[in-house]
Design an enzyme around this catalytic site. Sequence first.
Site, short mmCIF file in Angstrom:
data_model
loop_
_atom_site.label_atom_id
_atom_site.label_comp_id
_atom_site.label_asym_id
_atom_site.label_seq_id
_atom_site.Cartn_x
_atom_site.Cartn_y
_atom_site.Cartn_z
N GLY A 10 0.86 -1.17 0.00
CA GLY A 10 0.00 0.00 0.00
C GLY A 10 0.90 1.22 0.00
N LEU A 11 0.33 2.38 -0.19
CA LEU A 11 1.13 3.60 -0.24
C LEU A 11 1.60 4.01 1.16
CD1 LEU A 11 -0.90 5.64 -2.88
CD2 LEU A 11 1.29 4.46 -3.20
N SER A 12 2.48 4.98 1.20
CA SER A 12 3.02 5.47 2.47
C SER A 12 1.88 5.97 3.37
CB SER A 12 4.00 6.62 2.21
OG SER A 12 4.52 7.10 3.43
N GLY A 13 1.88 5.51 4.60
CA GLY A 13 0.86 5.92 5.56
C GLY A 13 -0.37 5.03 5.58
N ALA A 14 -0.39 3.98 4.77
CA ALA A 14 -1.57 3.11 4.70
C ALA A 14 -1.74 2.24 5.94
CB ALA A 14 -1.52 2.24 3.44
N GLY A 15 -0.64 2.02 6.67
CA GLY A 15 -0.73 1.18 7.87
C GLY A 15 -0.06 -0.18 7.71
N LYS A 16 0.81 -0.31 6.73
CA LYS A 16 1.46 -1.59 6.45
C LYS A 16 2.24 -2.12 7.65
CE LYS A 16 3.72 0.31 3.09
NZ LYS A 16 3.16 1.65 3.20
N SER A 88 6.46 -1.11 -2.65
CA SER A 88 6.77 -2.05 -3.74
C SER A 88 5.58 -2.41 -4.62
CB SER A 88 7.39 -3.32 -3.14
OG SER A 88 8.52 -3.01 -2.37
#
Length: 182
Positions: A10-16, A88
């Site tokens: 997921g994009l930056s800040g999505a909570g990965k 990624s």
Amino acid sequence: MAGKVIWITGLSGAGKTTLAKELIQRLQECESQPILLDGDILRNLLQVSENVLDSHSRKARIKLALKYAQMCRLLSDQGFIVVIATISMFDELYAWNRENITNYFEVYLKVPLDELCRRDPKSIYKRYKNGELINVAGLDMSVDPPQTPHLILDFETQPAIWQNPTTLADHLMAALNKLNPV
């Protein structure tokens, strides 16, 4: 004996990373010895940040993501459950993972840009807006959202599961257990 790779993207800040850490706790409760790999830590470990502009280009990101994937395969081939949290988001990478990693499970955290900008834990979106950053995934650098992930956790269409990391991890564990109990 093959392990498993749970690829959280997921994009930056999505909570990965938050979800990955919660998932690791769950897997440990199931008597397994999972390994957590985080994209930010791996980037620093592999000393990629020496030339920031070059290291964040699409081509460089794909090359680095393939190294992450190879590391995941190496560990899972030895029987480990690997949970990786990384942006990624590239079609080439998804294809490589599906072809080369046994027991690969792809999770896409789909969060709208306005919510990502509101969260912005690393001030990436703010710095981009202020002209301090370039090659920001999903903004001025194109990414490929996964077309066929095993699980999509969608902030807009599934708001109930986004109440907290525990609820998200419950949802992910249920999906994993449906396929193959961990």
